[in-house]
Design a protein around this motif. Structure first.
Motif, short mmCIF file in Angstrom:
data_model
loop_
_atom_site.label_atom_id
_atom_site.label_comp_id
_atom_site.label_asym_id
_atom_site.label_seq_id
_atom_site.Cartn_x
_atom_site.Cartn_y
_atom_site.Cartn_z
N ASN A 397 -15.99 -21.01 4.57
CA ASN A 397 -15.57 -22.39 4.29
C ASN A 397 -15.93 -23.35 5.42
O ASN A 397 -16.13 -22.94 6.57
CB ASN A 397 -14.05 -22.44 4.06
CG ASN A 397 -13.66 -21.89 2.71
OD1 ASN A 397 -14.13 -22.35 1.68
ND2 ASN A 397 -12.79 -20.88 2.72
N PHE A 399 -14.00 -26.95 6.27
CA PHE A 399 -12.97 -27.88 5.83
C PHE A 399 -13.14 -29.28 6.42
O PHE A 399 -12.23 -30.11 6.35
CB PHE A 399 -11.59 -27.32 6.19
CG PHE A 399 -11.28 -26.00 5.54
CD1 PHE A 399 -11.13 -25.90 4.17
CD2 PHE A 399 -11.17 -24.84 6.32
CE1 PHE A 399 -10.85 -24.67 3.58
CE2 PHE A 399 -10.90 -23.62 5.73
CZ PHE A 399 -10.75 -23.53 4.35
N VAL A 402 -10.49 -31.31 10.87
CA VAL A 402 -9.13 -30.81 10.65
C VAL A 402 -8.25 -31.12 11.86
O VAL A 402 -8.71 -31.10 13.01
CB VAL A 402 -9.12 -29.29 10.38
CG1 VAL A 402 -9.72 -28.97 9.03
CG2 VAL A 402 -9.85 -28.54 11.48
N SER A 406 -3.67 -30.19 8.59
CA SER A 406 -4.68 -29.68 7.65
C SER A 406 -5.23 -28.34 8.13
O SER A 406 -5.60 -27.49 7.33
CB SER A 406 -5.82 -30.69 7.49
OG SER A 406 -6.43 -30.97 8.75
N HIS A 410 -5.05 -25.27 5.57
CA HIS A 410 -6.25 -24.56 5.13
C HIS A 410 -6.44 -23.25 5.90
O HIS A 410 -7.37 -22.51 5.60
CB HIS A 410 -7.49 -25.44 5.34
CG HIS A 410 -7.50 -26.68 4.49
ND1 HIS A 410 -7.44 -26.65 3.12
CD2 HIS A 410 -7.55 -28.00 4.84
CE1 HIS A 410 -7.46 -27.87 2.65
NE2 HIS A 410 -7.53 -28.73 3.67
N SER A 412 -7.36 -22.83 9.10
CA SER A 412 -8.64 -22.92 9.78
C SER A 412 -8.69 -22.03 11.02
O SER A 412 -7.94 -22.22 11.98
CB SER A 412 -8.90 -24.38 10.21
OG SER A 412 -9.98 -24.44 11.11
N THR A 613 -3.18 -23.36 1.19
CA THR A 613 -3.63 -22.06 0.69
C THR A 613 -2.61 -21.39 -0.23
O THR A 613 -2.96 -20.46 -0.96
CB THR A 613 -3.93 -21.11 1.86
OG1 THR A 613 -2.79 -21.05 2.74
CG2 THR A 613 -5.15 -21.58 2.65
#
Length: 692
Positions: A397, A399, A402, A406, A410, A412, A613
């Motif tokens: 991914n 994103f 971020v 976020s 997500h 990350s 998620t």
């Protein structure tokens, strides 16, 4: 009266006198025989008779859940017993009684191929080993069928001293429910008697364990054994000079053990266990290695454990009495041993569920603000060499840009590696310090045995853990070199050969020192990849599911780290009055500021809403407010067979305002956390809050 009339009376009187004289002669002889001729014999015999104090077992206390549903109890079952003292009083030919008994019980004997003669010998051994040592009633057979009870009753005149008696058997009526938490009991072993009595004496406990006592082997049965066991009864047994009991008297009746009321709700426990079982069976279709898992639900404001599940499940009833080899393997020896409490004793890499710790450490260290953004690409880590030490974004991914919110929503990897590296460079021990404050990598003191401690990696930990090994390896190598060249130099022919050997020796020492230096640099010193791995919950991170649940609870209750517990009250078995009640105990308050805790709590709510998620998981429950964190924790290192194997981790709490409960769960080899243990959290929340 004429002489003729008196003669019959005189004859009768004469015979009576003779009889009386003979009686006195016999009595006198017996008195002489007993008091003079055999005086020493009976004196020795009387001196051999002694009084023995014998303990009798108490009924073990009940264990009930928070709603008084019985989880463990002692129930009567009928046993075939033999009492030596009664046998001696009624029939002196006692071996015939034993032989008769052997004939009647043969069809019910556990070893069907044994003859009556061999059964008789076994019974005699049992009598000698138990009755003549402990002077207690010998239990011949337990839980005997009604047919045998009828046979013994029918032939009771032939079997003096043989009885059908009710004895207490430990039973777990809910079967596998809460199996590992309850534990199980077994008869105390000879080695344990000495060990337990030494412990009791050191604790000023007057109780003394004896043969035949049942003791807890794991779970609540073990940790609260002193409350559950009750108090022995006392009997006085008269023993003859051959050490055989001849009479007994009860001085004190046994006192039943206390009742334990747990914090756990058996209905919630069943919901959690059933959903965990369903999820694992379902995920096996795509992940056949998924066989095990664990989950914990905890009250965030007290530390009370409301549910604790571990699969494979354990039925404590299977561990009572004789255990077959198959049962022993199932519970103790197999790879997925059912007696192993994965929620308490198992430890797992937390994966992304650790990222809240990294986020709080970064905020506390001042190396980032919640709104600072980074591009979610591997290049954000730095040069190609630096990138090679890091971990790429999951699933390939990107994103975009971020921030903390976020980034957590997500999950990350890039974001948390960047801020984690900054923390380790500014304060190498800060992440470990904060993790420990939230209960990770430290014993919680939960009132269950065999709690795993886990580990939070840090530069100091790595050095203390690995350096002694390489120091020892270096010393052994240098010693080997020294010994080798001592012999060679001693046998050298001339000085030139000695000089050459000395030069070779120095070369080998230099090589050993360089190897040591390389090992220290690679395996002892903190490396960049350590910072990256630790920041996202990989590497040497591993914690119990209980620790994970309590860590989330500590976040959402504002930073109070409570001691978790499973026993709420200890009750008098007769009156039902509370004898002792465990109270919530704050182990420590974290050093993280309330503002930073609230920031992380808000970020967790982003995970279960919007584009997080786990947003999809609670989308069909409009009542849900709270937060969570998914984790897909890699089991093996790069280049190993388990590189692509992942545990499904999930943590959550609810509701958002004034949180009440927290959850942590894992499905081994389950893949994504929200798709596995996330379902278990959802089921637990629905039950607790009454959501449909």
């Amino acid at each position: 009266m004429e002489e003729r009339e008196r003669q019959p009376y005189q004859r009768r009187l004469t015979w009576l006198s003779v009889v009386v004289v003979l009686l006195f002669l016999i009595l006198g002889f017996n008195l002489w025989w007993l008091q003079i001729a055999k005086a020493s014999y009976y004196s020795d015999l009387a001196a051999g008779n002694v009084m023995k104090t014998v303990t009798t077992s108490a009924v073990r206390g009940e264990i009930v859940d928070s709603n008084n549903i019985v989880l463990a109890q002692s129930v009567p079952k009928f046993a075939l017993t033999l009492d030596w003292t009664d046998l001696q009083k009624v029939n002196t030919n006692w071996k015939d009684v034993v032989a008769n008994l052997a004939e009647y019980i043969k069809p019910y004997w556990p070893y069907p191929n044994q003859s009556v003669e061999l059964i008789t010998e076994d019974l005699l051994v049992m009598i000698r080993n138990q009755q003549w040592k402990s002077y207690k009633t010998v239990v011949i057979l337990e839980d005997i069928p009604k047919e045998l009870q009828a046979i013994i009753a029918e032939h009771s005149n032939e079997l003096p001293g043989v009885s059908i008696e009710p004895i207490a058997e430990r039973v777990y009526p809910q079967k596998t429910l809460l199996g590992q938490i309850l534990g199980y009991v077994r008869e105390i072993s000879e080695s344990e008697i000495e060990q337990f009595n030494e412990q009791a004496e050191s604790n000023d406990d007057e109780y003394r364990y004896t043969q035949g006592d049942l003791v807890g082997k794991m779970g609540v049965e073990k940790s609260y054994d002193t409350w559950l066991r009750g108090s022995h009864g006392v009997e006085i047994v008269s023993v003859d000079s051959n050490a055989r009991p001849i009479d007994k008297e009860t001085l004190q009746e046994a006192q039943a053990g206390y009742t334990l009321q747990l914090t756990l709700d058996s209905k919630m426990q069943r919901v959690v266990e059933n959903e965990l079982d369903r999820v694992i069976k379902d995920i096996q279709k795509t992940h056949p290695d998924a066989q095990a898992g664990a989950a914990v639900v905890i009250d965030v404001n007290t530390g009370k454990i409301l549910a604790m599940a571990s699969r494979p499940f354990m039925d404590p009833n299977d561990l009572i009495g004789t255990i077959s080899e198959e049962t022993a393997q199932k519970y103790f020896s197999s790879e997925d041993a059912a007696s192993f409490n994965r929620a308490l004793t198992g430890t797992y890499p937390p994966g992304s569920t650790f990222k809240m710790i990294t986020g709080m450490a970064a905020l506390e260290a001042g190396v980032v603000t919640p709104d600072d953004t980074f591009m979610d690409t591997l290049s954000s880590l730095g040069s190609p060499d630096v990138q090679s030490a890091g971990v790429a974004e999951w699933g390939g991914n990107n994103f975009g840009r971020v921030n903390l919110y976020s980034g957590l929503a997500h999950s990350s990897n890039i974001y948390f590696q960047i801020i984690g590296r900054r923390v380790f460079e500014k304060n190498p021990e800060l992440i470990k310090k904060i993790a420990n404050e939230f209960g990770l990598g430290v014993n919680s003191g939960v009132d269950l045995p065999y709690e795993a401690e886990g580990n939070v990696p840090s530069p100091a930990w790595k050095k203390s853990y690995y350096k002694p090994y390489y120091d020892k390896k270096r010393e052994e190598k240098l010693q080997e070199i020294g010994d080798k060249y001592a012999q060679l130099l001693a046998s050298a022919k001339d000085q030139d050969e000695k000089n050459k050997l000395q030069h070779d020796k120095e070369d080998e020492i230099a090589q050993a020192e360089q190897e040591y230096k390389n090992n220290i640099n690679e395996y002892v010193n903190w490396r960049l990849y350590d910072s990256y791995n630790s920041s996202i919950g990989q590497g040497a991170n591993h914690y119990s599911i209980l620790q994970m649940a309590n860590y989330v609870a500590t976040i959402v209750n504002g930073g109070k780290h409570y001691k978790p517990y499973v026993v709420d009250k200890i009750l008098d078995p007769v009156t039902g009055k509370i004898v002792q009640q465990n109270q919530p105990e704050v182990l420590n308050e974290v050093s993280v500021s309330q503002q930073n805790i609230e920031t992380i709590k808000k970020a967790m709510s982003e995970v279960t809403s919007g584009g997080g998620t786990a947003a999809w998981l609670f989308r069909d429950i409009p009542e849900f407010t709270g937060g969570g964190k998914t984790g897909t924790a890699q089991i093996g290192s790069k280049g190993t067979s388990k590189e692509e194997a992942y545990n499904g981790m999930f943590v959550a709490f609810a509701p958002y305002d004034n949180p009440q409960i927290a959850f942590a769960g894992v499905v081994e080899y389950g893949g994504h956390g929200s798709e596995t243990s996330g379902y278990v959290a959802k089921a637990a929340f629905k039950y607790y809050f009454g959501w449909k």
